[in-house]
Design an enzyme around this catalytic site. Structure first.
Site, PDB file in Angstrom:
ATOM      1  N   ASP A   1     -10.247  -5.756  -2.794  1.00 23.03           N
ATOM      2  CA  ASP A   1      -9.351  -4.824  -1.975  1.00 23.03           C
ATOM      3  C   ASP A   1     -10.416  -3.745  -1.953  1.00 23.03           C
ATOM      4  O   ASP A   1     -10.999  -2.897  -2.746  1.00 23.03           O
ATOM      5  CB  ASP A   1      -8.088  -4.422  -2.716  1.00 23.03           C
ATOM      6  CG  ASP A   1      -7.401  -3.480  -1.724  1.00 23.03           C
ATOM      7  OD1 ASP A   1      -7.786  -2.995  -0.911  1.00 23.03           O
ATOM      8  OD2 ASP A   1      -6.124  -3.585  -1.973  1.00 23.03           O
TER       9      ASP A   1
ATOM     10  N   SER B   1       0.720  -1.267   0.127  1.00 21.56           N
ATOM     11  CA  SER B   1      -0.127   0.079   0.005  1.00 21.56           C
ATOM     12  C   SER B   1       0.695   1.155  -0.022  1.00 21.56           C
ATOM     13  O   SER B   1       1.432   1.470  -1.028  1.00 21.56           O
ATOM     14  CB  SER B   1      -0.952  -0.038   1.275  1.00 21.56           C
ATOM     15  OG  SER B   1      -2.099   0.883   1.200  1.00 21.56           O
TER      16      SER B   1
ATOM     17  N   HIS C   1      -7.006  -6.153   1.063  1.00 21.52           N
ATOM     18  CA  HIS C   1      -5.916  -5.522   1.001  1.00 21.52           C
ATOM     19  C   HIS C   1      -4.561  -6.043   1.703  1.00 21.52           C
ATOM     20  O   HIS C   1      -3.526  -5.806   1.525  1.00 21.52           O
ATOM     21  CB  HIS C   1      -6.249  -4.193   1.793  1.00 21.52           C
ATOM     22  CG  HIS C   1      -5.206  -3.167   1.737  1.00 21.52           C
ATOM     23  ND1 HIS C   1      -4.875  -2.831   0.141  1.00 21.52           N
ATOM     24  CD2 HIS C   1      -4.652  -2.573   2.499  1.00 21.52           C
ATOM     25  CE1 HIS C   1      -4.145  -1.361   0.492  1.00 21.52           C
ATOM     26  NE2 HIS C   1      -3.628  -1.589   1.753  1.00 21.52           N
TER      27      HIS C   1
END
Length: 273
Positions: free
Chosen positions: A226, A104, A254
Protein backbone atom coordinates in the site's frame (compact mmCIF):
# COMPACT_ATOMS: atom_id res chain seq x y z
CA UNK A 1 -25.19 12.19 -21.88
CA UNK A 2 -26.39 9.13 -20.00
CA UNK A 3 -26.71 9.25 -16.22
CA UNK A 4 -23.57 8.31 -14.30
CA UNK A 5 -23.92 4.74 -12.94
CA UNK A 6 -23.01 6.01 -9.46
CA UNK A 7 -26.27 7.92 -9.11
CA UNK A 8 -28.74 5.84 -7.08
CA UNK A 9 -31.41 6.65 -4.51
CA UNK A 10 -31.72 9.89 -2.51
CA UNK A 11 -32.40 10.71 1.14
CA UNK A 12 -31.72 13.70 3.39
CA UNK A 13 -29.18 13.33 6.21
CA UNK A 14 -27.45 16.12 8.17
CA UNK A 15 -29.23 18.59 5.85
CA UNK A 16 -27.48 17.08 2.81
CA UNK A 17 -29.25 15.60 -0.21
CA UNK A 18 -27.53 12.23 -0.04
CA UNK A 19 -26.90 9.79 -2.88
CA UNK A 20 -26.72 6.10 -1.97
CA UNK A 21 -26.76 2.68 -3.60
CA UNK A 22 -28.71 -0.23 -2.12
CA UNK A 23 -28.98 -3.92 -3.01
CA UNK A 24 -30.11 -7.11 -1.34
CA UNK A 25 -31.95 -8.07 1.84
CA UNK A 26 -30.87 -9.39 5.21
CA UNK A 27 -28.60 -7.94 7.90
CA UNK A 28 -27.59 -4.36 7.03
CA UNK A 29 -24.02 -3.94 5.79
CA UNK A 30 -22.71 -0.46 5.00
CA UNK A 31 -19.86 0.06 2.54
CA UNK A 32 -18.02 3.34 3.20
CA UNK A 33 -15.84 4.69 0.40
CA UNK A 34 -12.38 6.23 0.68
CA UNK A 35 -11.25 9.72 -0.25
CA UNK A 36 -9.40 10.98 -3.31
CA UNK A 37 -10.40 12.78 -6.50
CA UNK A 38 -13.56 11.45 -8.13
CA UNK A 39 -14.26 8.94 -5.37
CA UNK A 40 -17.80 7.70 -4.75
CA UNK A 41 -19.59 4.67 -3.39
CA UNK A 42 -19.90 3.38 -6.94
CA UNK A 43 -16.17 3.66 -7.78
CA UNK A 44 -15.18 1.81 -4.60
CA UNK A 45 -17.88 -0.84 -4.34
CA UNK A 46 -19.74 -1.49 -7.61
CA UNK A 47 -17.77 -4.66 -8.38
CA UNK A 48 -18.49 -6.31 -5.00
CA UNK A 49 -21.98 -5.04 -4.11
CA UNK A 50 -23.90 -7.67 -6.13
CA UNK A 51 -21.97 -10.52 -4.47
CA UNK A 52 -22.47 -9.19 -0.93
CA UNK A 53 -26.15 -8.50 -1.70
CA UNK A 54 -26.72 -12.28 -1.92
CA UNK A 55 -26.30 -12.37 1.87
CA UNK A 56 -26.81 -8.82 3.20
CA UNK A 57 -28.82 -5.65 2.74
CA UNK A 58 -25.93 -3.64 1.29
CA UNK A 59 -25.99 0.16 1.52
CA UNK A 60 -23.21 2.26 0.00
CA UNK A 61 -23.66 6.01 0.57
CA UNK A 62 -21.75 8.93 -0.87
CA UNK A 63 -20.50 10.71 2.26
CA UNK A 64 -21.27 14.45 2.54
CA UNK A 65 -19.11 16.41 0.11
CA UNK A 66 -18.14 13.34 -1.95
CA UNK A 67 -19.50 11.59 -5.02
CA UNK A 68 -23.02 12.67 -5.93
CA UNK A 69 -24.09 13.77 -2.46
CA UNK A 70 -24.65 17.49 -2.02
CA UNK A 71 -21.66 19.73 -1.34
CA UNK A 72 -22.29 22.92 0.66
CA UNK A 73 -19.52 25.49 0.30
CA UNK A 74 -20.26 27.02 3.71
CA UNK A 75 -20.06 23.73 5.61
CA UNK A 76 -17.05 22.57 7.59
CA UNK A 77 -16.34 19.05 6.41
CA UNK A 78 -14.74 17.18 9.31
CA UNK A 79 -15.19 13.94 11.26
CA UNK A 80 -17.98 15.43 13.40
CA UNK A 81 -20.06 16.28 10.35
CA UNK A 82 -19.34 12.96 8.64
CA UNK A 83 -20.34 10.94 11.72
CA UNK A 84 -23.52 13.04 12.05
CA UNK A 85 -24.21 12.46 8.35
CA UNK A 86 -23.75 8.70 8.70
CA UNK A 87 -26.04 8.60 11.75
CA UNK A 88 -28.61 10.56 9.73
CA UNK A 89 -28.45 7.94 6.96
CA UNK A 90 -29.02 5.14 9.50
CA UNK A 91 -31.99 7.02 10.98
CA UNK A 92 -33.50 7.86 7.57
CA UNK A 93 -33.36 4.17 6.60
CA UNK A 94 -34.74 3.01 9.97
CA UNK A 95 -31.62 0.97 10.81
CA UNK A 96 -30.76 0.73 14.51
CA UNK A 97 -27.53 -1.27 14.16
CA UNK A 98 -25.35 -2.38 11.25
CA UNK A 99 -21.92 -3.65 10.29
CA UNK A 100 -19.57 -1.31 8.42
CA UNK A 101 -16.91 -2.02 5.82
CA UNK A 102 -14.72 1.07 5.49
CA UNK A 103 -12.06 1.69 2.85
CA UNK A 104 -9.29 4.14 3.89
CA UNK A 105 -11.13 7.37 4.88
CA UNK A 106 -14.31 5.25 5.13
CA UNK A 107 -12.55 3.07 7.70
CA UNK A 108 -11.66 6.15 9.75
CA UNK A 109 -15.30 7.23 9.55
CA UNK A 110 -16.43 3.78 10.74
CA UNK A 111 -14.05 4.09 13.73
CA UNK A 112 -15.47 7.55 14.45
CA UNK A 113 -18.99 6.13 14.48
CA UNK A 114 -17.94 3.16 16.63
CA UNK A 115 -16.47 5.46 19.29
CA UNK A 116 -19.25 8.10 19.20
CA UNK A 117 -22.26 5.77 18.90
CA UNK A 118 -21.07 2.23 19.77
CA UNK A 119 -24.65 0.97 20.11
CA UNK A 120 -25.18 1.49 16.35
CA UNK A 121 -22.22 -0.68 15.29
CA UNK A 122 -22.25 -4.48 15.17
CA UNK A 123 -18.93 -5.23 13.41
CA UNK A 124 -16.20 -3.31 11.58
CA UNK A 125 -14.09 -4.26 8.58
CA UNK A 126 -11.27 -1.76 7.99
CA UNK A 127 -9.39 -1.71 4.65
CA UNK A 128 -6.22 0.35 4.27
CA UNK A 129 -7.34 2.59 7.11
CA UNK A 130 -5.16 5.40 8.52
CA UNK A 131 -4.28 5.34 12.22
CA UNK A 132 -1.75 7.02 14.49
CA UNK A 133 0.84 9.36 12.99
CA UNK A 134 2.50 8.68 9.64
CA UNK A 135 4.32 10.51 6.89
CA UNK A 136 2.21 11.69 3.96
CA UNK A 137 2.58 9.18 1.14
CA UNK A 138 2.86 9.83 -2.63
CA UNK A 139 -0.72 8.56 -3.02
CA UNK A 140 -2.18 11.04 -0.52
CA UNK A 141 0.01 13.90 -1.78
CA UNK A 142 -1.24 13.31 -5.33
CA UNK A 143 -4.80 14.05 -4.19
CA UNK A 144 -3.77 17.55 -3.05
CA UNK A 145 -2.01 18.26 -6.36
CA UNK A 146 -4.71 16.88 -8.65
CA UNK A 147 -6.31 19.11 -11.31
CA UNK A 148 -9.22 17.47 -13.17
CA UNK A 149 -8.18 15.83 -16.45
CA UNK A 150 -8.12 12.29 -17.80
CA UNK A 151 -4.30 12.27 -17.81
CA UNK A 152 -4.00 13.51 -14.22
CA UNK A 153 -6.65 11.05 -13.03
CA UNK A 154 -4.80 8.11 -14.58
CA UNK A 155 -1.50 9.28 -13.06
CA UNK A 156 -3.10 9.51 -9.61
CA UNK A 157 -4.91 6.17 -9.87
CA UNK A 158 -1.69 4.34 -10.80
CA UNK A 159 -0.36 5.02 -7.31
CA UNK A 160 -3.13 2.91 -5.75
CA UNK A 161 -2.95 -0.76 -6.90
CA UNK A 162 0.00 -3.16 -6.93
CA UNK A 163 -1.03 -4.64 -10.31
CA UNK A 164 -1.31 -1.76 -12.80
CA UNK A 165 -3.30 -3.86 -15.28
CA UNK A 166 -6.50 -3.50 -13.21
CA UNK A 167 -6.77 0.18 -14.18
CA UNK A 168 -9.04 0.50 -17.20
CA UNK A 169 -10.00 3.48 -19.33
CA UNK A 170 -13.57 3.20 -18.01
CA UNK A 171 -12.37 3.41 -14.38
CA UNK A 172 -10.33 6.51 -15.19
CA UNK A 173 -13.15 8.16 -17.14
CA UNK A 174 -15.89 7.63 -14.52
CA UNK A 175 -13.65 8.92 -11.72
CA UNK A 176 -12.55 11.88 -13.81
CA UNK A 177 -16.19 12.83 -14.53
CA UNK A 178 -17.01 12.72 -10.82
CA UNK A 179 -13.87 14.73 -9.93
CA UNK A 180 -14.89 17.53 -12.31
CA UNK A 181 -18.21 18.05 -10.48
CA UNK A 182 -18.56 21.56 -8.97
CA UNK A 183 -17.31 21.62 -5.38
CA UNK A 184 -15.61 18.20 -5.54
CA UNK A 185 -12.05 19.50 -5.21
CA UNK A 186 -13.04 22.02 -2.55
CA UNK A 187 -14.49 19.25 -0.38
CA UNK A 188 -11.42 17.07 -0.87
CA UNK A 189 -9.08 19.91 0.12
CA UNK A 190 -10.76 20.04 3.54
CA UNK A 191 -9.90 16.39 4.18
CA UNK A 192 -6.31 16.08 2.96
CA UNK A 193 -3.80 18.67 4.22
CA UNK A 194 -1.49 20.42 1.78
CA UNK A 195 2.08 19.07 1.81
CA UNK A 196 4.61 20.78 4.06
CA UNK A 197 7.07 22.64 1.78
CA UNK A 198 9.92 22.24 4.29
CA UNK A 199 10.21 18.50 4.82
CA UNK A 200 7.85 15.57 5.47
CA UNK A 201 4.16 16.17 6.13
CA UNK A 202 2.95 14.25 9.19
CA UNK A 203 -0.65 13.04 9.07
CA UNK A 204 -2.69 12.05 12.11
CA UNK A 205 -5.32 9.33 12.29
CA UNK A 206 -7.07 8.17 15.45
CA UNK A 207 -4.49 7.61 18.22
CA UNK A 208 -4.08 4.34 20.08
CA UNK A 209 -6.02 5.64 23.11
CA UNK A 210 -9.13 6.22 20.97
CA UNK A 211 -8.76 2.92 19.10
CA UNK A 212 -8.66 1.09 22.44
CA UNK A 213 -12.24 2.26 23.06
CA UNK A 214 -13.68 0.49 20.00
CA UNK A 215 -15.97 -2.22 21.35
CA UNK A 216 -17.05 -3.84 18.08
CA UNK A 217 -15.34 -6.97 16.75
CA UNK A 218 -13.04 -5.68 14.01
CA UNK A 219 -11.39 -7.25 10.96
CA UNK A 220 -8.38 -5.27 9.71
CA UNK A 221 -7.37 -5.82 6.06
CA UNK A 222 -4.28 -4.19 4.53
CA UNK A 223 -2.19 -4.52 1.38
CA UNK A 224 1.52 -5.07 2.03
CA UNK A 225 2.47 -2.79 -0.90
CA UNK A 226 0.00 0.00 0.00
CA UNK A 227 1.54 3.32 -1.18
CA UNK A 228 -1.39 5.41 0.07
CA UNK A 229 -1.84 4.35 3.70
CA UNK A 230 1.28 2.57 5.01
CA UNK A 231 0.92 -0.95 6.37
CA UNK A 232 2.10 0.25 9.82
CA UNK A 233 -1.39 1.75 10.21
CA UNK A 234 -2.95 -1.70 9.83
CA UNK A 235 -0.62 -3.13 12.46
CA UNK A 236 -1.52 -0.31 14.86
CA UNK A 237 -5.26 -0.89 14.38
CA UNK A 238 -4.85 -4.62 14.99
CA UNK A 239 -2.74 -3.99 18.07
CA UNK A 240 -4.92 -1.28 19.65
CA UNK A 241 -8.51 -2.43 18.99
CA UNK A 242 -9.38 -5.01 21.67
CA UNK A 243 -11.39 -7.45 19.49
CA UNK A 244 -9.32 -7.21 16.31
CA UNK A 245 -8.16 -9.71 13.71
CA UNK A 246 -5.60 -8.81 11.02
CA UNK A 247 -5.21 -10.11 7.46
CA UNK A 248 -2.22 -8.93 5.41
CA UNK A 249 -2.43 -9.30 1.61
CA UNK A 250 0.84 -9.75 -0.28
CA UNK A 251 1.15 -8.22 -3.77
CA UNK A 252 -1.63 -5.80 -2.88
CA UNK A 253 -1.83 -2.01 -2.82
CA UNK A 254 -4.61 0.21 -1.47
CA UNK A 255 -7.63 -1.45 -3.13
CA UNK A 256 -7.98 -4.79 -1.32
CA UNK A 257 -11.61 -5.19 -2.46
CA UNK A 258 -10.53 -4.91 -6.12
CA UNK A 259 -7.06 -6.45 -6.09
CA UNK A 260 -7.99 -9.52 -4.01
CA UNK A 261 -11.72 -9.51 -4.65
CA UNK A 262 -12.57 -13.20 -4.06
CA UNK A 263 -10.66 -13.42 -0.78
CA UNK A 264 -12.08 -10.07 0.35
CA UNK A 265 -15.63 -11.31 -0.27
CA UNK A 266 -15.00 -14.56 1.58
CA UNK A 267 -13.52 -12.78 4.62
CA UNK A 268 -16.33 -10.21 4.83
CA UNK A 269 -19.06 -12.81 4.42
CA UNK A 270 -17.61 -15.03 7.14
CA UNK A 271 -16.84 -12.19 9.55
CA UNK A 272 -20.11 -10.26 9.21
CA UNK A 273 -22.47 -13.25 8.94
Amino acid sequence: MSQHPGIGKTLVAADHQTNYLEQGTGKPLFLLHGSGPGVSAWTNWSKVMPDLADQFRVIAPDIAGFGFTEFKSGSKYDMKLWVRHLLGILDALGIDKASFVGNSFGGALAIGLATFAPDRVEKLVLLGTPAGEFEQTPGLRSATEYEPSMENMERTMRLFPFDQSIITEEMVRTRYEASARPGAQEALSQLIPKPNPDGPTILKGFPEAVLAKVQAPTLVLHGREDKVVPVQCGWLLAHAIPKAEFHLFGQCGHWVQTEHRARFLQLVRDFCA
